[in-house]
Design an enzyme around this catalytic site. Sequence first.
Site, short mmCIF file in Angstrom:
data_model
loop_
_atom_site.label_atom_id
_atom_site.label_comp_id
_atom_site.label_asym_id
_atom_site.label_seq_id
_atom_site.Cartn_x
_atom_site.Cartn_y
_atom_site.Cartn_z
N TRP A 160 -3.56 -6.84 150.56
CA TRP A 160 -2.83 -5.76 149.89
C TRP A 160 -3.49 -4.42 150.18
O TRP A 160 -4.58 -4.15 149.68
CB TRP A 160 -2.78 -6.03 148.38
CG TRP A 160 -1.93 -7.22 148.09
CD1 TRP A 160 -0.57 -7.25 148.03
CD2 TRP A 160 -2.37 -8.57 147.86
NE1 TRP A 160 -0.12 -8.52 147.78
CE2 TRP A 160 -1.20 -9.36 147.67
CE3 TRP A 160 -3.61 -9.19 147.81
CZ2 TRP A 160 -1.24 -10.73 147.43
CZ3 TRP A 160 -3.65 -10.55 147.58
CH2 TRP A 160 -2.48 -11.30 147.39
N HIS A 181 1.45 -5.11 143.67
CA HIS A 181 2.48 -6.13 143.45
C HIS A 181 2.74 -6.23 141.95
O HIS A 181 2.04 -5.59 141.15
CB HIS A 181 2.07 -7.49 144.04
CG HIS A 181 0.71 -7.96 143.66
ND1 HIS A 181 0.19 -9.18 144.05
CD2 HIS A 181 -0.29 -7.39 142.91
CE1 HIS A 181 -1.03 -9.33 143.58
NE2 HIS A 181 -1.33 -8.28 142.88
N ARG A 207 1.93 0.46 148.34
CA ARG A 207 0.89 0.00 149.26
C ARG A 207 0.57 1.08 150.28
O ARG A 207 1.45 1.86 150.67
CB ARG A 207 1.32 -1.28 149.98
CG ARG A 207 1.38 -2.46 149.02
CD ARG A 207 1.63 -3.78 149.69
NE ARG A 207 1.93 -4.79 148.67
CZ ARG A 207 2.30 -6.03 148.92
NH1 ARG A 207 2.41 -6.45 150.17
NH2 ARG A 207 2.55 -6.86 147.94
N GLN A 221 9.47 -5.16 143.49
CA GLN A 221 9.31 -6.61 143.50
C GLN A 221 9.93 -7.15 142.22
O GLN A 221 10.07 -6.43 141.23
CB GLN A 221 7.84 -7.02 143.55
CG GLN A 221 7.22 -6.91 144.93
CD GLN A 221 5.84 -7.55 145.02
OE1 GLN A 221 5.20 -7.84 144.01
NE2 GLN A 221 5.39 -7.76 146.24
N VAL A 264 -2.28 -18.79 143.27
CA VAL A 264 -1.47 -20.01 143.13
C VAL A 264 -2.10 -21.14 143.96
O VAL A 264 -2.79 -20.88 144.94
CB VAL A 264 0.00 -19.79 143.59
CG1 VAL A 264 0.76 -18.94 142.60
CG2 VAL A 264 0.06 -19.22 144.99
N ALA A 325 4.84 -19.54 139.65
CA ALA A 325 5.08 -18.09 139.74
C ALA A 325 5.70 -17.81 141.10
O ALA A 325 5.54 -18.58 142.05
CB ALA A 325 3.76 -17.34 139.58
#
Length: 357
Positions: A160, A181, A207, A221, A264, A325
């Site tokens: 990122w 994000h 970003r 997003q 995740v 998620a």
Amino acid sequence: MVQPTQQNIEDLAGAALAELSALDSLESLEQWRIAYLGRRGSLTVVLRGLAGLDIEERRRIGALANQAKQSLESGLEARTREINEAALLRAAQEDRLDVTLPGRYPAEGRLHPTTQIVREICAAFAGMGFSVVEGPEVEWDHYNFEMLNIPKGHPARDMWNTLWVDYTNEAGEQPMLLRTHTSPMQARVMESRRPPVRVIVPGKCYRYEATDATHEWHFYQVEGLAVDEGITFANLKGTLYEFARRLFGEERRVRFRCDYFPFVEPGVDMSIDCFACQGASGQAQDGGCRICRDSGWIEIMGAGMVHPRVLSGVGYDPDKYTGFAFGLGPERIAMLKYGIDDIRHFYANDLRFLRQF
Ligand code: FA5
């Protein structure tokens, strides 16, 4: 001084009245008044000459002169009224209300294509029991990275490109940034409520990006998060499959591939089969499919099962609770849905582009 006679009074009055009838503006009437009835006006001068006449003549000529003065004054009054009335009539005709003219439409705005697609996405998930929450665009490093299992110095931070804000708290410990994000809202939501959790988070992200046809430096997003006892990867697949069908049509097929996001485990990216060429990968003719670039698949989001460290970080017991998620980019989805070839059109404020949606 000229001795006034009946003849020159009658001549003067006749000439003045003839002149008056030809005048057609208030300004010219005023000049006429000054010329005949003003302090040095022709008739005033004649009246002054009365003093040199003998008494009989003065009475007779004086009466005539007064009559001439009155007729000039009433002539002036009548002509003034005529000119005023003509002006009124003209104005009434010029400003006449034409009820047959079509009305003027007020400039009508419309929703920005991003707003439209974000609402469509939110409606699709709301129909599956998700509620909408929003969070701050200026975020602490703590939520944007640390709470998402991305500690300082972790190479995953390079995923990122970050716009840092020049601010630290009193202890000098908390760097701030424009959120890269919507995932920091995962931690914020879980900190503030107990399971079951089922939310989606639409919002703007930023970003430090070199822009190109698919990358903007600010974009939207929509984050999704579901946490409860017994949530499995099958729930993730089922929910996202249903979402794809709601947004892109009943016949859509989906594909999950392994991907890496530190927050995740396992992580995946999700693609749908191309709705433009119906997933006819490699079989397209006429230069191929410009939507899926002939691959037959279109990637629409990152997703995965919430990492146990993220759960324990917010005080949830990872042995008891599990969750999934996901995070998707609405502009990219709108590009696919409407065949838009460059993401930079969205925020260039070109009405020719925006009016199409
Ligand atoms: C993320 O930002 C993760 N937070 C997504 C996620 C959430 C994964 C929850 C797992 C669980 P990524 O950087 O790939 O991942 O961005 C997600 C989506 O945002 C992309 O698929 C894309 O649609 C959109 N996106 C990312 N960068 C840009 C950009 N520069 N311009 C426009 N859209 C972008």
